[in-house]
Design a protein around this motif. Structure first.
Motif, PDB file in Angstrom:
ATOM      1  N   LEU A   1       5.663   8.814   3.225  1.00 34.11           N
ATOM      2  CA  LEU A   1       4.440   8.015   3.027  1.00 34.11           C
ATOM      3  C   LEU A   1       3.601   8.527   1.867  1.00 34.11           C
ATOM      4  O   LEU A   1       2.724   7.816   1.371  1.00 34.11           O
ATOM      5  N   ASN A   2       3.885   9.738   1.433  1.00 38.11           N
ATOM      6  CA  ASN A   2       3.130  10.286   0.305  1.00 38.11           C
ATOM      7  C   ASN A   2       3.940  10.362  -0.981  1.00 38.11           C
ATOM      8  O   ASN A   2       3.567  11.078  -1.912  1.00 38.11           O
ATOM      9  N   THR A   3       5.033   9.605  -1.032  1.00 31.69           N
ATOM     10  CA  THR A   3       5.760   9.452  -2.298  1.00 31.69           C
ATOM     11  C   THR A   3       5.500   8.042  -2.836  1.00 31.69           C
ATOM     12  O   THR A   3       5.425   7.086  -2.056  1.00 31.69           O
ATOM     13  N   PRO A   4       5.336   7.913  -4.157  1.00 30.74           N
ATOM     14  CA  PRO A   4       5.085   6.578  -4.748  1.00 30.74           C
ATOM     15  C   PRO A   4       6.212   5.588  -4.417  1.00 30.74           C
ATOM     16  O   PRO A   4       5.947   4.401  -4.214  1.00 30.74           O
ATOM     17  N   GLU A   5       7.460   6.086  -4.375  1.00 34.93           N
ATOM     18  CA  GLU A   5       8.599   5.196  -4.142  1.00 34.93           C
ATOM     19  C   GLU A   5       8.521   4.566  -2.746  1.00 34.93           C
ATOM     20  O   GLU A   5       8.699   3.356  -2.586  1.00 34.93           O
ATOM     21  N   TYR A   6       8.276   5.385  -1.733  1.00 38.30           N
ATOM     22  CA  TYR A   6       8.225   4.841  -0.366  1.00 38.30           C
ATOM     23  C   TYR A   6       6.974   3.997  -0.176  1.00 38.30           C
ATOM     24  O   TYR A   6       7.006   2.955   0.484  1.00 38.30           O
ATOM     25  N   GLN A   7       5.886   4.422  -0.785  1.00 32.81           N
ATOM     26  CA  GLN A   7       4.657   3.614  -0.718  1.00 32.81           C
ATOM     27  C   GLN A   7       4.916   2.216  -1.273  1.00 32.81           C
ATOM     28  O   GLN A   7       4.423   1.215  -0.743  1.00 32.81           O
ATOM     29  N   GLN A   8       5.691   2.151  -2.352  1.00 35.51           N
ATOM     30  CA  GLN A   8       6.012   0.860  -2.949  1.00 35.51           C
ATOM     31  C   GLN A   8       6.850   0.014  -2.010  1.00 35.51           C
ATOM     32  O   GLN A   8       6.658  -1.211  -1.910  1.00 35.51           O
ATOM     33  N   ARG A   9       7.775   0.662  -1.300  1.00 36.35           N
ATOM     34  CA  ARG A   9       8.609  -0.083  -0.345  1.00 36.35           C
ATOM     35  C   ARG A   9       7.765  -0.629   0.802  1.00 36.35           C
ATOM     36  O   ARG A   9       7.965  -1.756   1.270  1.00 36.35           O
ATOM     37  N   VAL A  10       6.816   0.195   1.264  1.00 37.42           N
ATOM     38  CA  VAL A  10       5.899  -0.278   2.311  1.00 37.42           C
ATOM     39  C   VAL A  10       5.116  -1.493   1.801  1.00 37.42           C
ATOM     40  O   VAL A  10       5.020  -2.526   2.485  1.00 37.42           O
ATOM     41  N   ALA A  11       4.577  -1.368   0.588  1.00 34.42           N
ATOM     42  CA  ALA A  11       3.780  -2.463   0.012  1.00 34.42           C
ATOM     43  C   ALA A  11       4.616  -3.724  -0.162  1.00 34.42           C
ATOM     44  O   ALA A  11       4.187  -4.825   0.200  1.00 34.42           O
ATOM     45  N   ASP A  12       5.816  -3.571  -0.709  1.00 39.78           N
ATOM     46  CA  ASP A  12       6.678  -4.737  -0.938  1.00 39.78           C
ATOM     47  C   ASP A  12       7.096  -5.388   0.384  1.00 39.78           C
ATOM     48  O   ASP A  12       7.169  -6.614   0.487  1.00 39.78           O
ATOM     49  N   GLY A  13       7.399  -4.558   1.377  1.00 33.20           N
ATOM     50  CA  GLY A  13       7.794  -5.088   2.685  1.00 33.20           C
ATOM     51  C   GLY A  13       6.678  -5.904   3.308  1.00 33.20           C
ATOM     52  O   GLY A  13       6.885  -7.026   3.783  1.00 33.20           O
ATOM     53  N   ILE A  14       5.480  -5.344   3.290  1.00 29.93           N
ATOM     54  CA  ILE A  14       4.331  -6.065   3.857  1.00 29.93           C
ATOM     55  C   ILE A  14       4.069  -7.348   3.066  1.00 29.93           C
ATOM     56  O   ILE A  14       3.839  -8.413   3.656  1.00 29.93           O
TER      57      ILE A  14
END
Ligand code: ZN
Length: 362
Positions: free
Chosen positions: A339-352
């Protein structure tokens, strides 16, 4: 229908001489395109090849038309009149060319698209296709304007994003819903990353700003309850931001914490189960399901499903559909790290964002 009209007259009234000139021009165009293709075929420049391919496609379309029209115009040369081709539903540029070749004088009239036609589509003709008219007759070609499509698409969706918590908790009480004597803290402190030490309010602000970009990239307008950590906005006030924005959806971004470090996965809560949220319950549930499905798919996180909640202040004050995404457990070392990596944050954002778009189009 009050359509604004813009007229553009193209090509003078053409007689058979102009027809011959036009036919000659088409023949020259054919030769030029042929040469262009030969040159392009031997070149290595991708752009050139692409341009020539486009030209070839256009030429082929024109060739189909011109064979047909050549027959008509040969008769026309003898009779000085011809059948007006029916060009409704075709592109205005094509219509203009076909009419010119057939010996008519196209008068192009641009109108706002009222029936959802693609920009540039011919809507009507006067005289209509199929009529026999003398050469040089002016044919009004009414076509859909590009601007009208933009206007029609001008009513955009609005999503309000609430990055959970803030730098300093505010534990003063506020009613849990309109008119309620029951109260809860205005804003609690949130959780903290077990491994990273990151506060939930900061991690969720980062994810929320990525979600804002992801939604805007999908054509959605976004209103944020906060874009900084040093704020003091209660949960009821955050719901009011969404209400005032007339949001189609209120998305609250959070991360979970648990005493059991092995617990992981994402879930989506939605407003349900009391009279305050009864008007938004059905839509909130639908949004939660769409977002939860897309989020789990995009991140690969374990799905803990959707959860109806009647005890959340930020839901109870909402008059627009409201969900709260628990994007992962910051008490779980691996999810905290992700949750504190830009890559995973982006996946969370894109998924939502994917899920929100599915919901909005329902
Ligand atoms: Zn939280």
């Amino acid at each position: 229908m009050d359509r604004s009209r813009t007229q553009r007259r193209r090509g003078a009234r053409t007689g058979w001489r102009a027809l011959v000139v036009t036919a000659a021009a088409v023949a020259i165009l054919a030769i030029l395109v042929g040469i262009g293709l030969a040159v392009a075929g031997s070149g290595a420049d991708d752009d050139v090849v692409r341009d020539e391919t486009d030209a070839k496609e256009v030429f082929e379309e024109e060739t189909d038309v011109s064979i047909e029209e050549t027959v008509t115009s040969a008769e026309a040369t003898r009779t000085q009149s011809a059948e007006i081709p029916d060009l409704v539903g075709r592109n205005v540029g094509e219509a203009e060319m076909v009419l010119s070749i057939a010996g008519f004088a196209p008068l192009l009239v641009e109108v706002e698209s009222g029936g959802g036609e693609a920009p540039g589509t011919v809507i009507s003709m006067d005289p209509p296709g199929g009529s026999i008219s003398e050469h040089g007759t002016e044919v009004e070609v009414v076509y859909a304007a590009a601007a009208a499509v933009t206007e029609a698409a001008g009513s955009r969706y609005v999503v309000c994003i609430d990055p959970g918590h803030q730098a300093q908790a505010n534990l003063d009480p506020e009613p849990i819903g309109p008119g309620s004597s029951e109260t809860k803290e205005k804003v609690r402190g949130g959780t903290t990353g077990k491994t990273t030490g990151m506060p939930e309010y900061q991690t969720m602000l980062e994810v929320s700003l990525k979600l804002k970009e992801a939604l805007e990239a999908r054509g959605v307008d976004v209103v944020m309850t906060r874009t900084a950590n040093d704020v003091d906005i209660s949960n009821a006030e955050r719901a009011e931001v969404a209400n005032q924005a007339g949001a189609d959806l209120f998305v609250r971004m959070h991360a979970d914490g648990s005493n059991d470090a092995s617990v992981s996965g994402c879930s989506t809560l939605y407003a349900a189960g009391n009279t305050w949220v009864q008007p938004i319950e059905e839509r909130s549930k639908a949004a939660a399901e769409d977002v939860q499905t897309a989020l789990a798919a995009k991140t690969g996180a374990a799905s803990r499903g959707t959860v109806p909640r009647s005890d959340i202040t930020g839901f109870n004050w909402a008059r627009v559909p409201a969900i709260l995404v628990e994007s992962g457990f910051m008490s779980n070392p691996e999810e905290d790290r992700l949750l504190n990596t830009p890559e995973y944050q982006q996946r969370v954002a894109d998924g939502i964002a994917d899920g929100v778009l599915i919901y909005l189009e329902r």
